[in-house]
Design an enzyme around this catalytic site. Structure first.
Site, PDB file in Angstrom:
ATOM      1  N   HIS A  73      35.035  91.146   2.248  1.00  0.00           N
ATOM      2  CA  HIS A  73      33.813  90.988   1.450  1.00  0.00           C
ATOM      3  C   HIS A  73      33.087  92.306   1.209  1.00  0.00           C
ATOM      4  CE1 HIS A  73      31.530  90.737   5.359  1.00  0.00           C
ATOM      5  NE2 HIS A  73      30.621  91.346   4.624  1.00  0.00           N
ATOM      6  N   ASP A 120      38.752  87.149   6.008  1.00  0.00           N
ATOM      7  CA  ASP A 120      37.830  88.229   5.631  1.00  0.00           C
ATOM      8  C   ASP A 120      38.319  89.543   6.253  1.00  0.00           C
ATOM      9  OD1 ASP A 120      35.705  89.607   4.632  1.00  0.00           O
ATOM     10  OD2 ASP A 120      34.185  88.687   5.936  1.00  0.00           O
ATOM     11  N   GLY A 213      24.877  95.280   6.754  1.00  0.00           N
ATOM     12  CA  GLY A 213      25.308  96.668   6.832  1.00  0.00           C
ATOM     13  C   GLY A 213      26.253  96.925   7.985  1.00  0.00           C
ATOM     14  N   SER A 215      28.689  94.788   8.563  1.00  0.00           N
ATOM     15  CA  SER A 215      29.926  94.157   8.095  1.00  0.00           C
ATOM     16  C   SER A 215      31.106  95.101   8.103  1.00  0.00           C
ATOM     17  CB  SER A 215      29.746  93.660   6.666  1.00  0.00           C
ATOM     18  OG  SER A 215      29.324  92.346   6.655  1.00  0.00           O
ATOM     19  N   GLY A 216      32.268  94.544   8.439  1.00  0.00           N
ATOM     20  CA  GLY A 216      33.479  95.335   8.431  1.00  0.00           C
ATOM     21  C   GLY A 216      33.686  96.157   9.678  1.00  0.00           C
TER      22      GLY A 216
END
Length: 268
Positions: A73, A120, A213, A215-216
């Site tokens: 995402h 994801d 922020g 994320s990942g």
């Protein structure tokens, strides 16, 4: 139905994976705090070009000298990305030991579903191999199919918002997030059916969590021999509040995708 939100803005050589030169200080963490500089040397900042200005959008994990693991995402078609490695303070552009790299390939999981937040996961190939150093090294990944035990002490790291609706952090942050097993996290008053067995939950105490922020970025867990492994990719959390009780941060479970990761790295 509980509202949820994805958390986007939420060959090793002499350096062994998962063994930072500057070990993280993890003895007394109860909330998010500044990390020891370069103690998570596989943490990267994924940045995109907005009218000539590079902006942080997500975190990620360096897993080899040319590959980065992040969340699907985090990737938007048409955007130009770069990867910032060896960073501590995002505001300081010319930080000693840091490197900025363009990308040569971005591979989003072919079964990524933005509607249900499934699969994801994405891989980013850097435009050239990066040299490992005290500030930049690869993370270790867990064994295929490994399941973290309930209440395992793991750490989320990132430059995400320091509180719900707040600013993103300048300095890399870390926070202790104990693992919540699937049996608990899938209860109806927790995340229910939205959490699948290819995900791992951590936190949910209503105090500490990942936020927009982050994320990942990685969920870092120390194995029995003291090596740090990245077991999760920050995926989603509550859309009402980052640190909502019984709504732990949900991560893509890296051990569920080891075959996919190896296959893509070998192909591209």
């Amino acid at each position: 139905m509980m509202k949820f939100v994805v958390l986007a803005l939420l060959a090793v050589g002499a350096y062994g994976c998962g063994t930072p030169t500057f070990p993280p200080v993890v003895s007394r963490v109860v909330g998010g705090e500044d990390v020891r500089p370069n103690s998570w040397p596989w943490q990267i900042s994924l940045q995109y070009n907005r009218e000539g200005e590079w902006r942080h959008t997500c975190g990620g994990t360096l897993i080899s000298d040319q590959w980065v693991l992040t969340a699907a995402h985090c990737i938007s078609k048409g955007r130009e990305y770069r990867v910032a490695l060896g960073k501590h303070n995002l505001v300081e552009e010319a930080e000693e030991g840091s490197v900025f790299m363009g990308t040569s390939n971005i591979i989003v999981h072919e079964k990524w579903s933005s509607l249900f937040i499934r699969n994801d996961i994405a891989l980013i190939k850097l435009e050239a191999p990066v040299d490992f150093s005290d500030t930049i090294m690869a993370a270790c990944l867990p064994a295929d199919g490994f399941i973290l035990p309930h209440n395992e002490s793991c750490y989320v790291t990132g430059w995400g918002r320091v509180y719900t609706g707040g600013p993103i952090a300048d300095i890399l942050q870390q926070a202790l997030l104990p693992v919540v097993d699937h049996a608990t996290c899938s209860k109806s008053d927790w995340w229910g059916f939205q959490v699948k067995d290819t995900m791992v939950c951590a936190g949910g105490d209503g105090i500490v969590s990942g936020c927009n922020g982050d994320s990942g970025g990685p969920l870092n867990c120390q194995n029995t021999d003291g090596t740090w492994e990245v077991h999760g990719i920050v995926s989603f959390g509550s859309g009402l509040s980052c640190n909502m009780k019984k709504k732990p941060t949900v991560f893509t479970q890296v051990s569920s995708y080891i075959t996919w990761i190896n296959s893509k790295m070998a192909t591209y």
